[in-house]
Motif scaffolding. Sequence first.
Motif, short mmCIF file in Angstrom:
data_model
loop_
_atom_site.label_atom_id
_atom_site.label_comp_id
_atom_site.label_asym_id
_atom_site.label_seq_id
_atom_site.Cartn_x
_atom_site.Cartn_y
_atom_site.Cartn_z
N UNK A 85 0.86 -1.18 0.00
CA UNK A 85 0.00 0.00 0.00
C UNK A 85 0.90 1.23 0.00
N UNK A 86 0.50 2.19 -0.81
CA UNK A 86 1.25 3.44 -0.92
C UNK A 86 0.34 4.58 -0.48
N UNK A 87 0.78 5.31 0.54
CA UNK A 87 0.07 6.50 1.00
C UNK A 87 0.67 7.68 0.25
N UNK A 88 -0.13 8.32 -0.57
CA UNK A 88 0.30 9.47 -1.38
C UNK A 88 -0.18 10.73 -0.68
N UNK A 89 0.76 11.61 -0.36
CA UNK A 89 0.39 12.87 0.28
C UNK A 89 -0.23 13.78 -0.76
N UNK A 90 -1.47 14.16 -0.52
CA UNK A 90 -2.19 15.09 -1.41
C UNK A 90 -2.10 16.52 -0.88
#
Length: 87
Positions: A21-26
């Motif tokens: 899982x990749x948490x992408x900072x928006x």
Amino acid sequence: MRIELVDERDIVQEVELPRFRVWVVEDRANLAVSVHEIVEATLDEVEAWAQKNAPKGYSIAVVRPVSDGLECIWLRGTDPNAASRPA
């Protein structure tokens, strides 16, 4: 950091291509992230995808089933929603 010499024969199961899982900072100021699950990929491929698609930052974890959901094992970064830890 601690380093120990270990006997690799204690491993009872291996996973060739885990679930990432990749948490992408928006929006870092508001702790806004999107989370993407990636399968059938290596860590290098996942990291290349994250570098291309997450210019504001990212964290990567392997997830695996446990009795009440999923366990998250952080590989790069930490939980970007955790206010007490840097992302």
